[in-house]
Design an enzyme around this catalytic site. Structure first.
Site, PDB file in Angstrom:
ATOM      1  N   SER A 260       1.028  -1.154  -0.039  1.00 14.09           N
ATOM      2  CA  SER A 260       0.118  -0.061   0.197  1.00 14.09           C
ATOM      3  C   SER A 260       0.823   1.145  -0.057  1.00 14.09           C
ATOM      4  O   SER A 260       2.106   1.268   0.038  1.00 14.09           O
ATOM      5  CB  SER A 260      -0.968  -0.101   1.271  1.00 14.09           C
ATOM      6  OG  SER A 260      -0.147  -0.004   2.422  1.00 14.09           O
ATOM      7  N   LYS A 261       0.249   2.349  -0.028  1.00 10.41           N
ATOM      8  CA  LYS A 261       1.009   3.743  -0.213  1.00 10.41           C
ATOM      9  C   LYS A 261       1.999   3.796   1.112  1.00 10.41           C
ATOM     10  O   LYS A 261       2.638   4.576   0.991  1.00 10.41           O
ATOM     11  CB  LYS A 261       0.113   4.708  -0.290  1.00 10.41           C
ATOM     12  CG  LYS A 261      -0.541   4.942  -1.701  1.00 10.41           C
ATOM     13  CD  LYS A 261      -1.130   6.235  -1.990  1.00 10.41           C
ATOM     14  CE  LYS A 261      -1.445   6.264  -3.383  1.00 10.41           C
ATOM     15  NZ  LYS A 261      -2.127   7.427  -3.718  1.00 10.41           N
ATOM     16  N   ARG A 262       1.661   2.999   2.064  1.00 14.18           N
ATOM     17  CA  ARG A 262       2.324   3.318   3.309  1.00 14.18           C
ATOM     18  C   ARG A 262       3.930   2.750   3.204  1.00 14.18           C
ATOM     19  O   ARG A 262       4.889   3.037   3.730  1.00 14.18           O
ATOM     20  CB  ARG A 262       1.852   2.850   4.777  1.00 14.18           C
ATOM     21  CG  ARG A 262       1.953   1.319   4.891  1.00 14.18           C
ATOM     22  CD  ARG A 262       1.375   0.947   6.250  1.00 14.18           C
ATOM     23  NE  ARG A 262       1.244  -0.416   6.169  1.00 14.18           N
ATOM     24  CZ  ARG A 262       0.059  -1.358   5.750  1.00 14.18           C
ATOM     25  NH1 ARG A 262      -0.931  -0.613   4.999  1.00 14.18           N
ATOM     26  NH2 ARG A 262       0.026  -2.352   6.057  1.00 14.18           N
ATOM     27  N   GLY A 264       5.559   3.256  -0.050  1.00 19.67           N
ATOM     28  CA  GLY A 264       6.107   3.867  -0.698  1.00 19.67           C
ATOM     29  C   GLY A 264       5.342   3.992  -2.070  1.00 19.67           C
ATOM     30  O   GLY A 264       4.055   3.673  -1.897  1.00 19.67           O
TER      31      GLY A 264
END
Length: 488
Positions: A260-262, A264
């Site tokens: 996920s975006k956490r 990167g």
């Protein structure tokens, strides 16, 4: 199926950016089709009207084009089994659902959102599994149904799932999987707005388009019995299922979880924007869940097509490793010709350097040093403007330079360089090497202070000679004099 030809489809929903997981699915579908001489189809699944994002369809087109996944049929090129946009096929679905109603395999459900929410709340408060529908409308009398339809009460159409027994299916990666029918909810086929659900439209379209292999993420494994019960209800042949392993990311505590975006950047466009090459991204994600038979990592798309086989797909989660992606990207950059690298690097040069320089020479010193293209601006900023720096930078143990001898080296270098009739790599090189010999010092004892004065940095792409050549005679001498004044 027509001539038993392999047919796969990539069927994204235009709800945002292209995640690397979506791109891997598209890639594997393409590789499966092409490795077996089949067709790869693009279909846009836009029936979830609330989640549609403007411009998302263009992102899909552009991404597939950029990475070279050329489809044989699709919304923009047509084909024998179109239309290839679900909203344009809307009129096909409801009659199919009503056919199942007439055959006693589906039913009208008139339950309101409020009633469904109350079931959910009641089950949750009792600590029960709360997502299942209680089949309240499954056995309404025909009289009740006719009355509600006449009154134009909103409804959905649900499939009647078997209440006993189990459903088993074979997956090409995960093997035989069995689900108890009692765990399968009476799924909605047609929503209150008249649009089909994702599952229903998927099955209808895959059948109509003669799809032979359905490829998707392993998160859809639990939904597959629903698909198969629909195929059974219509009496249709089922496709071959190929579920792909999870793409995970590394968490700060060392564990892994779904990417996920956490973790990167996870979108294709974001990665390209960060300076990763499309070919490197595709090569890397091809190996996230698939192992080639030969001991090789760098593949062109054509080589991937020749090497790909379904039995190489793994069940285990694949961890997205940005360091490994950096390695792939660096390999792709180094494999470019200087001309190709210069072409992609110039926009990065011009984002920082406003004056005209010899871009080819600048590319030459960066070509074998750059890992990711967005490193370039930081690496070359000193060519535009000399940064502030301290005279301590002139001290270097390896080059045997001190503040005192650096002053001598710079002063002598300025005198020698001023006399050069032409400003070329060879003339600058010969001048500074001759100077070191005359002063009876190591080459580095001359080069280090010259490079520090020219760049204001201890780490630079290229050495003193390359930097001076690119800066030009006037700017170079100006900077060397600034360095001399710092030492004074």
């Amino acid at each position: 199926m027509p001539n038993n030809k392999v047919r796969t489809r990539y069927a994204p929903s235009p709800t945002g950016f292209m995640h690397v997981g979506n791109l891997r699915t598209a890639l594997y579908e393409y590789l499966i089709a092409k490795s077996m001489g089949g067709d790869f189809i693009l279909r846009i699944e836009d029936t979830d009207r609330e989640r549609l994002v403007s411009g998302a369809i263009d992102i899909i087109y552009n991404t597939l084009k950029t990475v070279g996944l050329k489809y044989d049929e699709g919304p923009d090129i047509g084909g024998e089994y179109g239309p290839y946009v679900q909203s344009e096929r809307k009129d096909l679905y409801k009659p199919m659902a009503e056919k199942l109603v007439k055959e006693g395999k589906a039913y009208y459900c008139f339950c309101t959102k409020e009633r469904l929410n109350s079931i959910h709340s009641e089950k949750s408060s009792n600590g029960e599994f709360s997502s299942g529908y209680d089949r309240h409308c499954r056995d309404l009398s025909q009289e009740e149904i006719d009355s509600l339809l006449s009154a134009k009460v909103p409804y959905v159409i649900r499939q009647k799932m078997p209440l006993k027994g189990s459903t088993t299916f074979e997956d090409a990666v995960y093997g035989s999987i069995t689900v108890e029918n009692s765990e399968i909810e009476d799924q909605i086929l047609i929503k209150a707005d008249g649009y089909p659900t994702y599952n229903f439209a998927n099955v209808i379209d895959d059948h109509d388009m003669h799809i032979t292999h359905v490829v998707r993420g392993c998160e859809y494994l639990s939904s597959t019995p629903k698909y198969n019960l629909l195929y059974d209800a219509f009496g249709w042949e089922k496709p071959i299922y190929i579920h792909l392993p999870l793409i995970a990311g590394k968490n700060a505590d060392g564990t892994i979880s779904k990417l996920s975006k956490r973790h990167g950047a996870t979108g294709f466009e974001d990665l390209v924007g960060m300076g990763y090459l499309p070919g490197a991204i595709v090569n890397y994600i091809a190996l996230l869940g698939w192992c080639p038979k030969e001991n090789k990592e760098i593949f062109t798309l054509k080589e991937l097509t020749n090497a790909f086989s379904i039995d190489g797909i793994s069940k285990s989660p694949a961890v997205f490793d940005y360091d490994k992606l950096n390695w792939f990207n660096a390999e792709y950059i180094r494999a470019m010709s200087l001309e190709e690298f210069t072409q992609i690097a110039v926009p990065y040069f011009k984002s920082v350097i406003k004056k005209e320089l010899d871009w080819t020479k600048l590319a030459e010193i960066l070509h074998q040093r750059v890992t990711v293209l967005n490193q370039i601006p930081e690496m070359i900023g000193f060519f535009e403007e000399l940064p502030e720096y301290d005279s301590d930078l002139f001290i270097n143990k390896k080059s045997k330079t001190t503040v005192e001898n650096s002053k001598v080296m710079l002063n002598s270098a300025i005198e020698a360089l001023e006399k050069l009739p032409e400003w070329t790599h060879d003339s600058i090189h010969n001048c500074l090497i001759d100077l070191a010999q005359r002063l009876e010092v190591k080459n580095g004892t001359v080069m280090w202070p010259v490079r520090i004065a020219a760049s204001g940095m201890t780490v630079t792409p290229g050495g003193a000679i390359e930097i001076l050549e690119i800066l030009g005679k006037t700017e170079s001498l100006k900077r060397l004099n600034i360095g001399l004044s710092k030492l004074a």
